[in-house]
Design an enzyme around this catalytic site. Sequence first.
Site, short mmCIF file in Angstrom:
data_model
loop_
_atom_site.label_atom_id
_atom_site.label_comp_id
_atom_site.label_asym_id
_atom_site.label_seq_id
_atom_site.Cartn_x
_atom_site.Cartn_y
_atom_site.Cartn_z
N ASP B 93 13.33 29.99 -83.28
CA ASP B 93 12.23 30.19 -82.36
C ASP B 93 12.79 30.16 -80.93
O ASP B 93 13.98 29.95 -80.72
CB ASP B 93 11.11 29.16 -82.59
CG ASP B 93 11.57 27.74 -82.32
OD1 ASP B 93 12.66 27.54 -81.75
OD2 ASP B 93 10.83 26.81 -82.69
N SER B 94 11.93 30.37 -79.95
CA SER B 94 12.41 30.51 -78.58
C SER B 94 12.44 29.19 -77.83
O SER B 94 12.95 29.10 -76.73
CB SER B 94 11.50 31.47 -77.82
OG SER B 94 10.23 30.85 -77.65
N GLY B 95 11.85 28.17 -78.42
CA GLY B 95 11.73 26.90 -77.72
C GLY B 95 10.41 26.73 -77.00
O GLY B 95 10.03 25.61 -76.67
N PHE B 97 7.21 26.96 -77.90
CA PHE B 97 6.17 26.16 -78.56
C PHE B 97 6.45 24.67 -78.40
O PHE B 97 5.57 23.88 -78.07
CB PHE B 97 6.08 26.53 -80.04
CG PHE B 97 5.11 25.68 -80.81
CD1 PHE B 97 3.75 25.88 -80.69
CD2 PHE B 97 5.55 24.66 -81.64
CE1 PHE B 97 2.84 25.10 -81.39
CE2 PHE B 97 4.66 23.87 -82.35
CZ PHE B 97 3.30 24.10 -82.22
N GLN B 191 0.17 37.07 -78.69
CA GLN B 191 -0.60 35.91 -78.25
C GLN B 191 -2.04 36.34 -77.95
O GLN B 191 -2.41 37.47 -78.26
CB GLN B 191 0.07 35.25 -77.02
CG GLN B 191 1.36 34.50 -77.36
CD GLN B 191 1.11 33.20 -78.14
OE1 GLN B 191 -0.02 32.83 -78.43
NE2 GLN B 191 2.21 32.53 -78.51
N GLY B 218 0.88 31.11 -81.62
CA GLY B 218 -0.27 30.42 -81.05
C GLY B 218 -1.35 30.08 -82.05
O GLY B 218 -2.47 29.74 -81.69
N ASP B 268 6.91 30.03 -91.69
CA ASP B 268 7.72 28.82 -91.62
C ASP B 268 6.76 27.66 -91.47
O ASP B 268 5.68 27.81 -90.88
CB ASP B 268 8.66 28.83 -90.41
CG ASP B 268 7.93 28.47 -89.13
OD1 ASP B 268 7.97 27.28 -88.75
OD2 ASP B 268 7.28 29.35 -88.51
#
Lengths: 378, 378
Positions: B93-95, B97, B191, B218, B268
């Site tokens: 993931d991108s970090g 969240f 989103q 989201g 996931d």
Amino acid sequence: MAQDFGFKLLATDGAARLGEIATARGSVRTPAFMPVGTQATVKGVHPAAVRATGADILLGNTYHLMLRPGAERIATLGGLHKFMNWPHPILTDSGGFQVMSLSELRKLDESGVTFRSHIDGAMVALSPERAIEIQNLLGSDIVMQLDECLKLPATRAEMERAMRLSLRWAERCKRAFEGAAPGRALFGIVQGGDDIALRTESARSLIGIGFPGYAIGGLAVGEPQEVMLRVVDEVAPALPADKPRYLMGVGTPEDLLEAVGRGIDMFDCVLPTRNGRHGLAFTRHGTVNLRNARHADDPRPLDEASPHEATRIYSRAYLHHLIRANEMLGSILLSEINLAYYQELMAGMRVAIRERGFAGFDAATREMWERGDIPLRP
Amino acid sequence: MAQDFGFKLLATDGAARLGEIATARGSVRTPAFMPVGTQATVKGVHPAAVRATGADILLGNTYHLMLRPGAERIATLGGLHKFMNWPHPILTDSGGFQVMSLSELRKLDESGVTFRSHIDGAMVALSPERAIEIQNLLGSDIVMQLDECLKLPATRAEMERAMRLSLRWAERCKRAFEGAAPGRALFGIVQGGDDIALRTESARSLIGIGFPGYAIGGLAVGEPQEVMLRVVDEVAPALPADKPRYLMGVGTPEDLLEAVGRGIDMFDCVLPTRNGRHGLAFTRHGTVNLRNARHADDPRPLDEASPHEATRIYSRAYLHHLIRANEMLGSILLSEINLAYYQELMAGMRVAIRERGFAGFDAATREMWERGDIPLRP
């Protein structure tokens, strides 16, 4: 028909002995290290992974198992081997040691010991007869007599009283164990603290009662290593050569070398798993503290020549990260890595005894430990 | 030469899709469930054991890994796959969240987000470009754009602002990802909260930018399942049929059935491992709480027909004992058992879609769950 219980002495080298214990559930190569499966599990390690490290036999703790989940329950479920999915030999202690170290409100008399469970506060009684009954319910292959285990230092009078009580309990245990299925055995336990005369008397009396194996108990309870080794020095030669000798609760890798060199055949200890959970690895290069920041960028495995895969493939940097991040996998991997090192050490000693090279193996092993871990070149 | 990244749609059944994602490190059968390896480990499970449950791909968390042990360090050590001994595909993931959910003192503006590390309190900056750089350093096979992830409920103005910011960041991420090695891919993230018009606009704009895969982000942030499914109902059909669709952070076994039936390909979630650590098992018969006293004497395995060995061989009584005794092996076994059940469910859905029997599989699976666990006859 089940294999009879027995011990074959295959080779000796000085006092060191190579042997094999036969049980109904398979044989145990000695000198043997028994991983500790206190609550019906070697902490954090799959039974198949314990086996893969080279363990022939596990130790289970009667004290813990009688309190939770209960010996009768385990028997109804098919016995401890089936319960924990370990079809190989199991030795159980008698519960005596842990009654002394873990429970409160002990009342000890000739009949046995009454104590308060550390789990639910219930009052529980343990007698020599009940200790044997519990171990029979669990289905242990090697059963230990109930003994009274003192903390050291203790007065001579205390040591003598506890030793004599343990001898009387040994006789009662032997009677209670009569008629057990073939392939299983009851061991007597030599007591007497750090007093050589008491230890010798205990050994002689137990031999008089007659057991298929003998343990040295009441050591590894906080005394210096030299005290322990002095007792082993005197007691081991006093035990029958054709019976296995078990030094209870020992020890560090160096303790194992020292004691095998003095004629001990069996060991158990929580150190490999307990230290593993805390980030300490046992290796051919001595002890390595993976919590230490110097490992953070170290791509090397703990020992690329290890016979154990996890020791070869995971980097120190990764193990350091897991331990620092409190990840379960760090505890799991280091427990396995340490158990594998203990078994590698035992296997090395067995080969060395067979080849009459124990002294050389001992010296080479110590030299590697003392040279210590090789730091990463910057 | 490395395999190009790609997606093949192999079969459909209603909205449900069977496919295969190709990456440089191997292929991923979809619908796919990705176990979560937050800190470079699936909690409590050996990587080989994760693989053995049937997982083709893992998820790693950029937020955790950038803080400890650090992306540059992992790159120097040979990348995340080597570090954690998982040679198969990894999605990170991108970090974004977790910056929102775990860190304090966030300052969010057009350029990115600055936050205080939950580990050592250091101030850390994360921009779209840095999120891509970190994921490149880790060596992820599937890289996620940085997005702003709101907690629901939120005002429409907030959802619109965050959605538009995420779109601008998507463009910056795409530029930053240009020139990446073949076989790797960057996914955009839809989103827009629970507002269908915003979600549709987000999807349309992302498709305009152009990505090899699309995620729905989201969601699974505390909203009711019906809100999540309504968004999926509207967004999934708006996404290109020839690209994989990933519903982030979802979910329960029932969520997976519902979302696959609506055209989602990837998932996931920490539930199988987190619930496993707490004694909850996911099975064909629904959820089983092994802490419950009714299991104490139950000799039956969780599911004797399971393809996973641990599910078949360990008794409920043993798992109950391990969980009650706080033994690590309880967490380990139930994490593995749950991951295996999730993979069994995904495999069942894949077979059902191929055979055009998804509706029947869905109904049969729910019927088994609803019938519930079969109590032990006394």
